[in-house]
Scaffold this motif. Sequence first.
Motif, PDB file in Angstrom:
ATOM      1  N   ASP A 127     -28.574  -2.667  39.722  1.00 24.28           N
ATOM      2  CA  ASP A 127     -27.491  -2.873  40.701  1.00 24.28           C
ATOM      3  C   ASP A 127     -27.347  -1.724  41.695  1.00 24.28           C
ATOM      4  OD1 ASP A 127     -25.057  -1.087  40.255  1.00 24.28           O
ATOM      5  OD2 ASP A 127     -25.032  -2.068  38.308  1.00 24.28           O
ATOM      6  N   SER A 166     -32.697 -10.263  40.888  1.00 27.08           N
ATOM      7  CA  SER A 166     -32.092  -9.693  42.083  1.00 27.08           C
ATOM      8  C   SER A 166     -33.150  -9.185  43.052  1.00 27.08           C
ATOM      9  CB  SER A 166     -31.160  -8.551  41.673  1.00 27.08           C
ATOM     10  OG  SER A 166     -30.612  -7.919  42.800  1.00 27.08           O
ATOM     11  N   ARG A 177     -29.528  -6.952  31.612  1.00 29.89           N
ATOM     12  CA  ARG A 177     -29.534  -6.238  32.882  1.00 29.89           C
ATOM     13  C   ARG A 177     -30.939  -6.155  33.475  1.00 29.89           C
ATOM     14  NH1 ARG A 177     -25.772  -1.730  34.395  1.00 29.89           N
ATOM     15  NH2 ARG A 177     -25.798  -3.094  36.211  1.00 29.89           N
ATOM     16  N   GLU A 181     -26.835 -11.774  41.703  1.00 32.28           N
ATOM     17  CA  GLU A 181     -27.683 -11.982  40.519  1.00 32.28           C
ATOM     18  C   GLU A 181     -27.247 -11.102  39.348  1.00 32.28           C
ATOM     19  OE1 GLU A 181     -29.926 -14.148  39.806  1.00 32.28           O
ATOM     20  OE2 GLU A 181     -30.294 -15.076  41.762  1.00 32.28           O
ATOM     21  N   HIS A 182     -26.507 -10.039  39.627  1.00 32.62           N
ATOM     22  CA  HIS A 182     -25.991  -9.179  38.559  1.00 32.62           C
ATOM     23  C   HIS A 182     -24.663  -9.742  38.043  1.00 32.62           C
ATOM     24  CE1 HIS A 182     -28.954  -5.945  39.180  1.00 32.62           C
ATOM     25  NE2 HIS A 182     -28.829  -6.223  40.474  1.00 32.62           N
ATOM     26  N   ARG A 183     -24.644 -11.012  37.782  1.00 30.73           N
ATOM     27  CA  ARG A 183     -23.393 -11.712  37.499  1.00 30.73           C
ATOM     28  C   ARG A 183     -22.732 -11.210  36.216  1.00 30.73           C
ATOM     29  NH1 ARG A 183     -20.749 -16.329  39.217  1.00 30.73           N
ATOM     30  NH2 ARG A 183     -22.391 -16.742  40.746  1.00 30.73           N
ATOM     31  N   THR A 184     -23.511 -10.980  35.177  1.00 32.12           N
ATOM     32  CA  THR A 184     -22.924 -10.517  33.917  1.00 32.12           C
ATOM     33  C   THR A 184     -22.198  -9.199  34.133  1.00 32.12           C
ATOM     34  OG1 THR A 184     -24.728 -11.582  32.708  1.00 32.12           O
ATOM     35  CG2 THR A 184     -23.383  -9.984  31.493  1.00 32.12           C
ATOM     36  N   TYR A 185     -22.824  -8.294  34.871  1.00 29.48           N
ATOM     37  CA  TYR A 185     -22.215  -7.004  35.151  1.00 29.48           C
ATOM     38  C   TYR A 185     -20.973  -7.160  36.026  1.00 29.48           C
ATOM     39  CZ  TYR A 185     -21.699  -2.339  37.198  1.00 29.48           C
ATOM     40  OH  TYR A 185     -21.206  -1.138  37.631  1.00 29.48           O
ATOM     41  N   ARG A 210     -33.246  -8.485  33.090  1.00 24.44           N
ATOM     42  CA  ARG A 210     -33.497  -9.827  33.626  1.00 24.44           C
ATOM     43  C   ARG A 210     -32.767 -10.026  34.956  1.00 24.44           C
ATOM     44  NH1 ARG A 210     -31.977 -12.258  29.492  1.00 24.44           N
ATOM     45  NH2 ARG A 210     -29.857 -12.847  30.076  1.00 24.44           N
ATOM     46  N   GLU A 211     -31.516  -9.599  35.017  1.00 24.73           N
ATOM     47  CA  GLU A 211     -30.762  -9.762  36.260  1.00 24.73           C
ATOM     48  C   GLU A 211     -31.353  -8.904  37.385  1.00 24.73           C
ATOM     49  OE1 GLU A 211     -26.395 -11.178  34.590  1.00 24.73           O
ATOM     50  OE2 GLU A 211     -26.629  -9.097  35.268  1.00 24.73           O
ATOM     51  N   GLN A 212     -31.854  -7.717  37.042  1.00 24.01           N
ATOM     52  CA  GLN A 212     -32.454  -6.866  38.075  1.00 24.01           C
ATOM     53  C   GLN A 212     -33.726  -7.488  38.644  1.00 24.01           C
ATOM     54  OE1 GLN A 212     -31.526  -3.614  39.655  1.00 24.01           O
ATOM     55  NE2 GLN A 212     -32.909  -4.859  40.880  1.00 24.01           N
TER      56      GLN A 212
END
Length: 244
Positions: free
Chosen positions: A24, A75, A68, A199-203, A70-72
């Motif tokens: 992020d 992203s 994180r 895309e960093h939705r969980t965070y 996976r989201e990175q």
Amino acid sequence: MDSQRLAPMPADWQRALAVVAHPDDLEYGAAAAVAEWTDGGREVVYLLASRGEAGIDTLSPEECAPVREREQRASAAVVGVRTVEFLDHRDGVIEYGVGLRRDIAAAVRRHRPELVVTLNHRDTWGGAAWNTPDHRAVGRAALDAVADAGNRWIFPELGEQGLDPWNGVRWTAVAGSDRPTHAVDVTAGLERSVRSLLEHRTYIEALTREDPERYCRTFLEGMAKDAGERFGGRPAVTFEVFAH
């Protein structure tokens, strides 16, 4: 904001390496510039010192790290970045030192960029908020590793591993600096930067109760508009550029 006009970022380069502490970090602004660069046919590689595993209070580091990562990767793909690497330094306690410098110098030698991008390495964000130890450590190490990468007698073990010295870095660009010198027009890349941060939705969902898309859009569009006041009124992302 200082009224001094910002210069356009150098454009005569083909490869960049972006070095930051956490997933992020690049999405809070710099990704809009990355989208512009990859649209122009340039290659950008992301190097993250940690996996951001200490970033979500409700998830243990063991649970958090793969989420994180996976989201990175998702992203990065939004803004045209195909290669994302992680160094596995421990989130929250990344230490400036020869080990971190060596790891970043190795990546510089491996990817041979002309431009290195990193995040604010100073103690504060514009004197208004204290910066994190991880950001300071990684930003400083990235700036130092550029010279390390070009000197065959610093970290000679890298040469023994087949990583020849690389003196081809011409600039290091620091995002999030309160002393910007240059900017990128992100008119075309801004919308994708919103999607990239989202895309960093969980965070983000752990960070704020605000609607995630509204949170991302408000932050990024506001920052780009503010920067544009020093860049001909165009939405922009700013950098403090050091020449090498």
